[in-house]
Scaffold this active site. Sequence first.
Site, short mmCIF file in Angstrom:
data_model
loop_
_atom_site.label_atom_id
_atom_site.label_comp_id
_atom_site.label_asym_id
_atom_site.label_seq_id
_atom_site.Cartn_x
_atom_site.Cartn_y
_atom_site.Cartn_z
N GLU A 170 -10.94 -0.23 -9.71
CA GLU A 170 -11.99 -0.59 -8.75
C GLU A 170 -13.25 0.21 -9.04
O GLU A 170 -13.20 1.41 -9.28
CB GLU A 170 -11.53 -0.32 -7.31
CG GLU A 170 -12.65 -0.61 -6.29
CD GLU A 170 -12.17 -0.64 -4.84
OE1 GLU A 170 -11.01 -0.98 -4.59
OE2 GLU A 170 -13.00 -0.32 -3.96
N ALA A 198 -11.28 -9.29 2.20
CA ALA A 198 -11.70 -10.69 2.21
C ALA A 198 -11.22 -11.48 3.43
O ALA A 198 -11.38 -12.70 3.48
CB ALA A 198 -11.20 -11.37 0.93
N ASP A 246 -1.05 -1.61 -3.98
CA ASP A 246 -2.43 -1.80 -3.52
C ASP A 246 -3.06 -0.43 -3.25
O ASP A 246 -2.47 0.40 -2.55
CB ASP A 246 -2.37 -2.64 -2.22
CG ASP A 246 -3.72 -3.11 -1.74
OD1 ASP A 246 -4.62 -3.30 -2.57
OD2 ASP A 246 -3.87 -3.30 -0.51
N SER A 296 0.85 -1.20 0.00
CA SER A 296 0.00 0.00 0.00
C SER A 296 0.88 1.25 0.00
O SER A 296 2.10 1.16 0.26
CB SER A 296 -0.90 0.00 1.24
OG SER A 296 -0.11 0.21 2.40
P1 13P Z 1 -8.81 -7.12 4.73
O1 13P Z 1 -8.84 -5.90 5.59
O2 13P Z 1 -10.13 -7.85 4.78
O3 13P Z 1 -7.68 -8.04 5.02
O4 13P Z 1 -8.65 -6.64 3.20
C1 13P Z 1 -7.38 -6.30 2.70
C2 13P Z 1 -7.45 -5.60 1.38
O5 13P Z 1 -8.45 -5.53 0.72
C3 13P Z 1 -6.19 -4.99 0.92
O6 13P Z 1 -6.35 -4.30 -0.27
O1 G3H Z 2 -6.68 -2.17 1.92
C1 G3H Z 2 -5.77 -1.69 2.55
C2 G3H Z 2 -4.73 -2.57 3.14
O2 G3H Z 2 -5.25 -3.28 4.23
C3 G3H Z 2 -3.51 -1.77 3.47
O3 G3H Z 2 -3.75 -0.94 4.55
O4 G3H Z 2 -3.20 1.38 3.83
O5 G3H Z 2 -3.11 0.70 6.24
O6 G3H Z 2 -1.38 -0.12 4.63
P1 G3H Z 2 -2.79 0.34 4.82
ZN ZN Z 3 -8.30 -3.42 -0.44
#
Ligand code: 13P
Ligand code: G3H
Ligand code: ZN
Length: 307
Positions: free
Chosen positions: A133, A211, A81, A49
């Site tokens: 998305e 998920a 991500d 992320s």
């Molecule tokens: P969770 O918070 O359910 O693990 O989802 C993670 C996610 O979607 C990261 O992009």
């Molecule tokens: O969907 C987000 C992930 O769980 C990453 O979270 O932005 O706190 O690193 P973060």
């Molecule tokens: Zn996510």
Amino acid sequence: MLVTNKELMDAAREGGYAVGAFNINNMEFVQAITDAAEKLKSPAILAVSQGAIKYAGFQNIVSLVRSASDTKDIKVSLHLDHGKDMDIIRTCIDGGFTSIMIDGSDLSFDENIAITKKVVDMARPKGISVEGELGRLAGIEDHVSVAEKDAIYTNPDEAVEFVEKSGVDSLAVAIGTSHGAYKFKAEARLAMDILSSIVEKVDVPLVLHGASGVNQAHVGIANEFGAALKDTKGVPDEAISEAVRRGICKVNIDTDMRIAFTAFIRQSFSENPGVFDPRGYLGAARDAIREVVTYKMKLFGSEGKAV
Ligand code: 13P
Ligand code: G3H
Ligand code: ZN
């Protein structure tokens, strides 16, 4: 060699399984996930992320993943991500990532298409795949009206237009999951009919965010050793299996690893109060992550698919 998400997900769609995308922030997570991938001969997506880049440092995170992929017999991708910042996206494209998610889900439909297409145009010439998305990843409560649900879930016809106009390689859909440990207040239910309708109409592999199953045994261990995690609820394993059966090809997991890591560090602190060597408690937590990831790979059906 790192591969792209497109390569992993096209094979998953063909084979009727899903690839896990596991969030990483530090060395222990990279080791645990890639160890599990090697042992199970499973593909994996290492998801980073913007917050993870800020925490670990860009070069550190890229080097950790590259070194794992150079030294292990694994098939993994390095994926941004929830990319939102164009400078970070550019840095990832130029700096070794093999896949980018552009998250324009909080923009208007047209703005989301425009920014997603912009990222596709930047990434495609370099052979980097792009995930978009559409829809909102908000938990849906039973009392929410049909109109409100429509505004949150991904609309199948809009998904067709979005994929065509943006040119994405994969699409994250909203079917009732949300991020974190508190996904449902009432019964955990996903909009499987909407998922099937999107699968039928859209020509790219689909992604399920939010998920995590939120393993109650791990929540219990965390709470037993001092955490205060109340009313947690995740997506049941059966719902994940059903979603994969219906066509989900990438399943995102972060929360389940965070809870396991925290639970076993807490347990280790509590049971070994005299220990102050971080390798002790971080090692125990790393083992727990490896087990979580192993369990997920089996659940998603990706074991033995990294060939
Ligand atoms: P969770 O918070 O359910 O693990 O989802 C993670 C996610 O979607 C990261 O992009
Ligand atoms: O969907 C987000 C992930 O769980 C990453 O979270 O932005 O706190 O690193 P973060
Ligand atoms: Zn996510």
